[in-house]
Motif scaffolding. Structure first.
Motif, mmCIF file in Angstrom:
data_model
loop_
_atom_site.group_PDB
_atom_site.id
_atom_site.type_symbol
_atom_site.label_atom_id
_atom_site.label_comp_id
_atom_site.label_asym_id
_atom_site.label_seq_id
_atom_site.Cartn_x
_atom_site.Cartn_y
_atom_site.Cartn_z
ATOM 1 N N PHE A 6 5.649 -4.439 9.134
ATOM 2 C CA PHE A 6 4.298 -5.126 9.553
ATOM 3 C C PHE A 6 3.523 -4.098 9.856
ATOM 4 N N LEU A 7 2.290 -4.244 9.368
ATOM 5 C CA LEU A 7 1.056 -3.378 9.655
ATOM 6 C C LEU A 7 0.188 -3.995 10.750
ATOM 7 N N LEU A 8 0.095 -3.432 11.840
ATOM 8 C CA LEU A 8 -0.257 -3.991 13.100
ATOM 9 C C LEU A 8 -1.664 -3.233 13.360
ATOM 10 N N LEU A 9 -2.751 -4.242 13.517
ATOM 11 C CA LEU A 9 -4.145 -3.737 13.883
ATOM 12 C C LEU A 9 -4.384 -4.208 15.323
ATOM 13 N N PRO A 10 -5.361 -3.715 16.107
ATOM 14 C CA PRO A 10 -5.509 -4.017 17.451
ATOM 15 C C PRO A 10 -5.906 -5.440 17.290
ATOM 16 N N GLY A 11 -5.415 -6.119 18.559
ATOM 17 C CA GLY A 11 -5.855 -7.740 18.506
ATOM 18 C C GLY A 11 -4.871 -8.272 17.845
ATOM 19 N N VAL A 12 -3.937 -8.000 17.398
ATOM 20 C CA VAL A 12 -2.975 -8.875 16.605
ATOM 21 C C VAL A 12 -2.501 -9.917 17.208
ATOM 22 N N HIS A 13 -2.522 -11.299 16.675
ATOM 23 C CA HIS A 13 -1.992 -12.351 17.157
ATOM 24 C C HIS A 13 -0.555 -12.397 17.213
ATOM 25 N N LEU A 14 0.143 -12.586 18.586
ATOM 26 C CA LEU A 14 1.684 -12.605 18.612
ATOM 27 C C LEU A 14 2.155 -13.477 17.468
ATOM 28 N N LEU A 15 1.700 -14.629 17.411
ATOM 29 C CA LEU A 15 2.635 -15.615 16.623
ATOM 30 C C LEU A 15 2.251 -15.237 15.230
ATOM 31 N N VAL A 39 4.432 -0.569 11.694
ATOM 32 C CA VAL A 39 3.643 0.450 11.859
ATOM 33 C C VAL A 39 2.207 0.276 12.211
ATOM 34 N N ALA A 40 1.376 1.166 12.965
ATOM 35 C CA ALA A 40 0.103 1.159 13.163
ATOM 36 C C ALA A 40 -0.591 2.613 13.007
ATOM 37 N N GLU A 41 -1.753 2.530 13.420
ATOM 38 C CA GLU A 41 -2.620 3.653 13.277
ATOM 39 C C GLU A 41 -2.669 4.365 14.492
ATOM 40 N N GLN A 42 -1.985 3.759 15.804
ATOM 41 C CA GLN A 42 -1.924 4.371 17.051
ATOM 42 C C GLN A 42 -0.651 3.900 17.585
ATOM 43 N N PRO A 43 0.081 4.614 18.424
ATOM 44 C CA PRO A 43 1.380 4.119 19.082
ATOM 45 C C PRO A 43 1.409 3.051 19.419
ATOM 46 N N GLN A 44 0.278 2.805 20.136
ATOM 47 C CA GLN A 44 0.406 1.394 21.202
ATOM 48 C C GLN A 44 -0.630 0.506 20.779
ATOM 49 N N VAL A 45 -0.262 -0.712 20.275
ATOM 50 C CA VAL A 45 -1.183 -1.786 19.922
ATOM 51 C C VAL A 45 -1.602 -2.993 20.676
ATOM 52 N N ARG A 46 -2.365 -3.212 21.390
ATOM 53 C CA ARG A 46 -2.750 -4.203 22.425
ATOM 54 C C ARG A 46 -3.088 -5.809 21.588
#
Length: 303
Positions: A6-15, A39-46
């Protein structure tokens, strides 16, 4: 082993994230060879809902059997979407070019568009941004008001809970409808929104009822759709007469007999095989048709 990344971007919807992740995790619990990664471009994604998530920065080595999923995020418009770096876009392109599958949920289609993977393909996204997606990627064919599309290993879904439908579709095409039905049953998601849409999986489209006898019959048909299963044997197994089973089945599924349900399962599986390069004759044999002309007739009738 199939990696689901899963590629995670900031503001990703939980569901958008949790729905597909739950499907593949449950499939793994039932013995399917899946490992999940993030995977993300920063270690923590909100997330859009305020929960911070931890993710890796490095992409694992992926092969043709692996899948990348881009969950959607909160943004007023697609143009307002978070930035996606060149390395992430290259990872999407390279994975697809190497024979792998990429998928998106909701606004995640924007990431696939930026990677050039929507050009010349059918796709969909949340109804609020379908028109914008079509304007931003005029070489794509945006299909409106459907739950998901699949075109040449690019799979897109409408958003939020439809990510579950997309993931169940992928499980069904990889492992057959019986496995997907087992996962759906464990997740208690028999009901299918917009089930009348032609791209809805038969395994879900005709399961939004509460008749246990018909569910038992469907379980048998799901598991053995490619083998002969006479009505007499099916009825005996679930403990009713042939006439009663036909009546219950037709009422619960909105008009399908057990035979028509089996044919629908065979047709969906055959279409998947054909889309991956099988001939009509080979696909017909693989799904249980003794005469390929039957498959040709069913395909000709399909809207």
């Amino acid at each position: 082993m199939s990696h689901i990344v899963f590629l995670l971007l900031p503001g990703v919807h939980l569901l958008d994230l949790a729905g597909p992740a739950q499907v593949f995790s449950t499939a793994s619990d039932f013995g399917q060879p899946y490992t999940l990664g993030y995977v993300a471009e920063q270690p923590q994604v909100r997330t859009a809902q305020g929960l911070p998530l931890l993710a890796g920065l490095d992409w694992p080595e992926l092969g043709p059997e692996d899948l990348i999923v881009v969950p959607g995020w909160r943004a007023r418009t697609l143009a307002d979407s978070p930035d996606l770096g060149a390395d992430s876009l290259k990872a999407l392109r390279d994975h697809h070019a190497g024979g792998g599958t990429v998928a998106s949920v909701c606004a995640g289609a924007e990431a696939l568009g930026r990677a050039g993977l929507l050009d010349g393909r059918r796709c969909t996204t949340h109804h609020d941004v379908q028109d914008e997606l079509a304007r931003r990627y005029p070489r794509a064919t945006v299909v409106r008001d459907v739950l998901y599309t699949a075109d040449d290993r690019v799979v897109t879904s409408a958003g939020i809970a439809s990510g579950i439908d997309l993931a169940l579709h992928l499980v069904a095409t990889r492992h057959g409808p019986a496995v997907a039905a087992q996962v759906a049953r464990d997740m208690v998601v028999y009901a299918r929104r917009n089930g009348h849409e032609p791209q809805a999986s038969a395994m879900l489209r005709y399961r939004s009822h509460l008749d246990d006898t018909v569910h038992q019959a469907q379980d048998l048909l799901d598991a053995r759709f490619d083998r002969p299963l006479p009505l007499s044997a099916l009825a005996a197994t679930v403990g009713v007469s042939e006439r009663t089973l036909t009546r219950l089945f037709t009422r619960a599924t909105g008009g399908l007999t057990p035979l028509r349900y089996q044919q629908t399962l065979r047709l969906e599986r055959a279409e998947h095989l054909i889309s991956h390069g099988a001939t009509v004759d080979a696909a017909a044999r693989a799904v249980g048709f003794e005469d390929p002309r039957m498959l040709r007739r069913l395909r000709a009738r399909r809207p």
